[in-house]
Design a protein around this motif. Structure first.
Motif, PDB file in Angstrom:
ATOM      1  N   GLY B 235      -9.507  62.278  26.012  1.00  0.00           N
ATOM      2  CA  GLY B 235     -10.881  62.033  26.438  1.00  0.00           C
ATOM      3  C   GLY B 235     -11.143  62.269  27.910  1.00  0.00           C
ATOM      4  N   LEU B 237     -12.447  64.910  30.493  1.00  0.00           N
ATOM      5  CA  LEU B 237     -13.140  66.205  30.515  1.00  0.00           C
ATOM      6  C   LEU B 237     -12.690  67.016  31.720  1.00  0.00           C
ATOM      7  N   ARG B 293     -14.212  58.087  37.166  1.00  0.00           N
ATOM      8  CA  ARG B 293     -14.995  58.023  35.937  1.00  0.00           C
ATOM      9  C   ARG B 293     -15.015  59.397  35.294  1.00  0.00           C
ATOM     10  N   GLY B 294     -15.315  59.407  34.002  1.00  0.00           N
ATOM     11  CA  GLY B 294     -15.282  60.647  33.243  1.00  0.00           C
ATOM     12  C   GLY B 294     -16.098  61.770  33.838  1.00  0.00           C
ATOM     13  N   ASP B 295     -17.317  61.475  34.256  1.00  0.00           N
ATOM     14  CA  ASP B 295     -18.163  62.584  34.711  1.00  0.00           C
ATOM     15  C   ASP B 295     -17.776  63.060  36.106  1.00  0.00           C
ATOM     16  N   LYS B 381     -10.483  50.149  28.915  1.00  0.00           N
ATOM     17  CA  LYS B 381     -10.163  48.770  29.281  1.00  0.00           C
ATOM     18  C   LYS B 381      -9.417  48.063  28.164  1.00  0.00           C
ATOM     19  N   MET B 480     -23.811  69.662  20.287  1.00  0.00           N
ATOM     20  CA  MET B 480     -23.890  68.265  20.722  1.00  0.00           C
ATOM     21  C   MET B 480     -25.007  67.533  19.987  1.00  0.00           C
ATOM     22  N   ILE B 481     -26.104  68.247  19.716  1.00  0.00           N
ATOM     23  CA  ILE B 481     -27.235  67.578  19.078  1.00  0.00           C
ATOM     24  C   ILE B 481     -27.022  67.476  17.573  1.00  0.00           C
ATOM     25  N   PRO B 484     -21.898  66.856  16.685  1.00  0.00           N
ATOM     26  CA  PRO B 484     -20.990  66.634  17.823  1.00  0.00           C
ATOM     27  C   PRO B 484     -19.521  66.568  17.412  1.00  0.00           C
ATOM     28  N   GLU B 511     -15.159  58.023  18.326  1.00  0.00           N
ATOM     29  CA  GLU B 511     -15.634  57.855  19.700  1.00  0.00           C
ATOM     30  C   GLU B 511     -17.123  58.139  19.812  1.00  0.00           C
ATOM     31  N   LEU B 512     -17.653  58.869  18.813  1.00  0.00           N
ATOM     32  CA  LEU B 512     -19.073  59.170  18.872  1.00  0.00           C
ATOM     33  C   LEU B 512     -19.904  58.071  18.230  1.00  0.00           C
ATOM     34  N   GLU B 516     -20.131  53.200  23.676  1.00  0.00           N
ATOM     35  CA  GLU B 516     -21.105  52.250  24.158  1.00  0.00           C
ATOM     36  C   GLU B 516     -22.469  52.915  24.107  1.00  0.00           C
ATOM     37  N   VAL B 517     -23.416  52.182  23.648  1.00  0.00           N
ATOM     38  CA  VAL B 517     -24.740  52.741  23.439  1.00  0.00           C
ATOM     39  C   VAL B 517     -25.647  52.293  24.566  1.00  0.00           C
ATOM     40  N   GLY B 518     -26.363  53.230  25.103  1.00  0.00           N
ATOM     41  CA  GLY B 518     -27.423  52.888  26.044  1.00  0.00           C
ATOM     42  C   GLY B 518     -26.951  52.590  27.448  1.00  0.00           C
TER      43      GLY B 518
END
Lengths: 350, 519
Positions: B235, B237, B293-295, B381, B480-481, B484, B511-512, B516-518
């Motif tokens: 995971g 990128l 962080r990932g991004d 975590k 992605m849309i 995914p 993972e999709l 975590e949402v939002g």
């Protein structure tokens, strides 16, 4: 006696930091001792850094706005800027051909900026609508990949439409590139170009405008509320989708303005022109503290000056300017990932 | 109601149509029909695209409508068609009249040659030509609307009768022979065996060109499997993956080529050194970016990739890497005194590499390491709390991925007998990322499928060459849309039989779904 714990990571970081500093001092001492550059060269580099830095700052604001609200790197932001630059290019071409830009230079420049900003705004809005909105709430990797895809798509669409040749902006005669006031530094001339002054001044206007928009208007308040907490904002009657669309519109406007400034000042545009400035502007946003609007402005200007001066300070070829800018990004992320002014983000991000 | 959706759809369709014309897709369609179906002229393809876009506009307008009636359908279709036709007609009028005035539009819009515009005006004057294309769009939009309405009605009627819609897959499974084969675990192996045998004998029948291309696909499979470890399993990128490819290729080139260092080592010695150096480079990059962080990681690795390319091109390292001119006469592998450096032998060599990579990835995937990676990907975590030393496993992922990239880079350089900075543009990283994502993140067969689709197909469809990268970009967004999890998603070992309500979720990788949402 209480034993103090020193972690390996901290030691490692300290070590790297000292090494970098020592290297820096050593090279700079060498440059100074040789008197490789006169005062006028330093002044020239600092001025060009300030101008380019103000463009970075304007682009960085777009990254920071979007990141503050969606926690997402809008990878295609540099491409939005590129399309704005192309829109301005076509308008100026038409004006130059019809003689309008010779007769009414102020109006011509104004319309050019408006065209670039409008087109970029539309691209920004469609980008959000098509590539990001359906992915709201998905894991973070998903919108990021979508953004990378959008960036590649826009770049290649521009290449297919306009070709891959480099195009020169046809500035109005009153605003020729490389023409300007001449200062006298230590007996040598240093010129401050008109395009440079325009770029810097307009960037400052945009930054102040954005600051007022975010702090003083209803939309700005809604944006801050959404950045703070989407659910709570929605419960308070804020239309979250519309606020996000507006955020992309604003960041598109800024990118378009930056694109036109880039064209007017640097002169050359092509389909790839948004990529490196986009990356550097992101660096600037991180440098200032992502999500932080004054931070993005400061970060942009610091990065601009740093990348302009660094090759001279470190006695390296100017070819390596971009490498040094990326090195700044890596160093910032290692030593102070929250940036100079600190991040302004509501939720903790993983 | 129908009017508003119609106008909105018409606007969108007009923008899409004008965009496709500006990037020259109509001419592409014309050429495709010419070369595939032996159509004597290119206008049928051009107008097929126009009609299809009209049909799409009408059908989309009806699909978006809420109140369903034939009157509404007609209104939506007609308004969409009128808007689309009027805007496209106006654009064509502009283009045609400027061209008629003797201006060569190609100075600004490279695809708008005389011929390209003539294909749309059909030799008419600008105004009638605009009217004609507008009329064609209007008629096809109305037809598209009617067709969609009819389809929806048939579908609704079927539902009302209580009939279930049957997918193609279910229909296939109803045939006894198909059901038997697909339920038999042996049949899969037999199919795999047949596929392997076909691959083994293929180079004897294919020419040099196709052997070379199949080899390229193989190299990308190895690259994809390596990136799959980093992105799909752990995971992380990584957008600078090409840097490790470059390390492998340059190691091979500098150690075996006569210029610029005159080491001229044997291929067999240089290969493991290249792999090792790439793995070390992976660890070196990994250390500073571990806590990111990932991004941020994505953008730093991207910057790192660019640094490697700029450095290899710059004057600073010209003496060491050959600068922008690259390194020529890279050594070939020699086995039993025989130079096996042609496409034919390289194909087998790459095939062995692919099989090795698959075995390694499979073993890793189901080992303690693979489980640790997956746990990290799902939630770092929680993984830490479960006692996984994430730093170690992240570094392992980077090193493994980089080693595979180094291996394929070394082979790549030797096979081309050349390597230079332009072999390592960002596009390579993007290509590999695209094939991993299109195939299915974390899925080994997915990566192989992705490599064939994204690297193999474009070789067959040579006409599409210019549009390949554009399609890659669009594909990343669309995947992605829409899907995914990729074309061939990774299947996870099922320890428990999922309860019925969870079965729907099983389709998407965890993972999709659980992400975590939002936030």
């Amino acid at each position: 006696m209480k034993e103090r714990k020193v972690s390996l990571g901290l030691l490692l970081r300290l070590g790297i930091g000292l090494l970098v500093l020592a290297f820096f001092a050593y090279r700079f001492y060498g440059v100074l001792a040789r008197q490789a550059y006169g005062a006028e060269t330093w002044a020239r580099l600092a001025i060009s850094g300030l101008i380019i830095g103000s463009v970075y700052a304007v682009i960085a604001l777009g990254y920071t706005l979007v990141y503050g609200i969606l926690f997402m790197i809008n990878f295609a932001h540099g491409e939005v800027m590129m399309i704005g630059a192309f829109a301005g290019y076509f308008v100026l071409e038409a004006f130059a051909a019809s003689g309008f830009s010779a007769r009414q230079p102020v109006l011509a420049i104004l319309i050019t900026f408006l065209a670039g900003m409008t087109v970029s705004m539309l691209v920004g809005i469609s980008l959000e609508r098509i590539a990001y909105r359906p992915l709201r709430g998905a894991p973070r990797l998903v919108p990021l990949i979508s953004a990378i895809g959008a960036s590649i798509f826009l770049q290649n669409a521009a290449q297919l439409m306009f070709g891959s040749m480099r195009r020169t902006y046809s500035n109005p005669p009153a605003l020729e590139r490389n023409v300007g006031w001449v200062l006298d530094v230590a007996g040598k001339p240093v010129s401050i170009t008109y395009t440079g002054v325009l770029t810097f001044a307009f960037s400052v206007v945009l930054m102040i405008g954005l600051y007022l928009l975010v702090q003083r208007t209803r939309l700005g308040r809604a944006m801050r509320a959404v950045a703070e907490n989407k659910e709570a904002a929605a419960l308070m009657g804020v239309d979250v989708d519309r606020v996000i669309a507006n955020t992309f519109a604003i960041s598109g406007v800024l990118a378009g303005a930056a694109g036109v400034m880039w064209g007017l000042h640097n002169g050359i545009i092509y389909h790839y022109v948004g990529f490196i400035p986009g990356l550097k502007a992101f660096t600037a946003a991180v440098l200032g503290g992502i999500g932080n609007i004054p931070g993005a402005m400061l970060g942009g200007i610091v990065l601009g000056i740093a990348e302009s001066l660094a090759p001279a300070v470190l006695d390296m070829p100017f070819q390596l300017k971009d490498v040094l800018a990326f090195a700044v990004l890596v160093l910032v992320l290692i030593f102070r990932p929250t940036g100079i002014l600190g991040e302004v983000l509501a939720e903790e991000k993983v | 109601m129908g009017l508003r959706t119609g106008i909105r759809t018409g606007l969108i369709a007009a923008i899409v149509t004008i965009f496709l014309i500006l990037i020259g897709v109509h001419m592409l369609m014309g050429r495709l029909l010419q070369s595939w179906f032996y159509v004597p002229a290119h206008w049928p393809g051009v107008w097929l695209m126009v009609v299809l876009l009209g049909l799409w506009a009408g059908s989309r307008a009806v699909g978006q409508m809420k109140a369903r009636s034939w009157g509404n359908t007609l209104l939506a279709g007609a308004s969409a068609g009128i808007i689309q036709g009027a805007l496209v007609g106006a654009a064509l009028y502009l283009l045609a009249s400027i061209t008629q005035a003797g201006v060569d539009l190609r100075a600004w819009l490279t695809q708008m040659s005389q011929e390209s515009i003539a294909a749309l005006t059909l030799g008419l004057a600008p105004l009638p030509a605009a009217g004609f294309i507008g009329g064609v769009l209007l008629v096809s939009a109305v037809a598209g609307a009617a067709w969609r309405e009819w389809r929806l009605r048939v579908h609704a009627a079927r539902l009302a009768r209580g009939e279930r819609t049957v997918s193609l897959r279910e229909r296939l499974l109803e045939i006894p022979a198909v059901a038997q084969v697909s339920s038999n675990p042996l049949s899969r192996r037999v199919l795999m065996g047949v596929f392997m045998v076909l691959l083994l004998i293929a180079p004897f029948f294919l020419g040099q060109y196709w052997n070379y291309n199949l080899g390229t696909v193989g190299i990308y499979v190895i690259l994809g499997l390596g990136l799959n470890i980093v992105v799909g399993m752990a995971g992380l990128l990584d957008l600078g993956y090409v840097a490790f490819f470059a390390v492998g290729a340059y190691t091979m080139a500098l150690l075996t080529a006569p210029q610029p260092h005159h080491i001229q080592m044997s291929f067999w010695l240089a290969l493991p050194i290249g792999v090792l150096l790439a793995a070390i480079a992976g660890i070196l990059l990994g250390i500073p970016v571990l806590r990111m962080r990932g991004d941020y990681l994505a953008i730093v690795t991207l910057g790192f990739g660019e640094i490697i390319r700029i450095l290899s091109k710059s004057d600073v390292l010209t003496g060491f890497t050959g600068g922008p001119r690259g390194v020529r006469n890279v050594g070939h592998p020699v086995l039993f005194g025989k130079d096996i450096g042609n496409e034919f032998y390289f194909f087998y060599f790459i095939l062995i590499g692919v099989i090795l990579a698959i075995i390694i990835t499979r073993r890793l995937e189901h080992s303690r390491v693979g489980r640790a990676w997956r746990a990290m990907r799902e939630d770092e975590k929680v993984a830490q709390a479960m006692g996984i030393y994430t730093l170690k496993y992240k570094l392992m992922a980077f090193a493994m991925g980089a080693a595979m990239a180094g291996f394929s880079g070394a082979i790549f350089a030797s096979r081309n007998s050349f390597t230079g900075p332009e072999d390592f543009v960002l596009l390579v990283s993007i290509n590999v990322l695209a094939l991993v994502i299109v195939g299915g993140m974390g899925s080994i067969p997915g990566v192989i499928l992705g490599a064939f689709v994204l690297k193999g197909l474009p070789e067959i469809l040579r006409e599409l060459e210019d549009y390949r990268v554009l399609v890659f970009g669009a594909l990343l967004v669309v995947m992605m849309i829409v899907r995914p999890q990729g074309l061939w998603p990774a299947s996870r070992p099922q320890l428990e039989r999922p309860r019925p309500e969870e079965e729907a979720l099983e389709e998407a990788p965890a993972e999709l779904v659980e992400g975590e949402v939002g936030s």
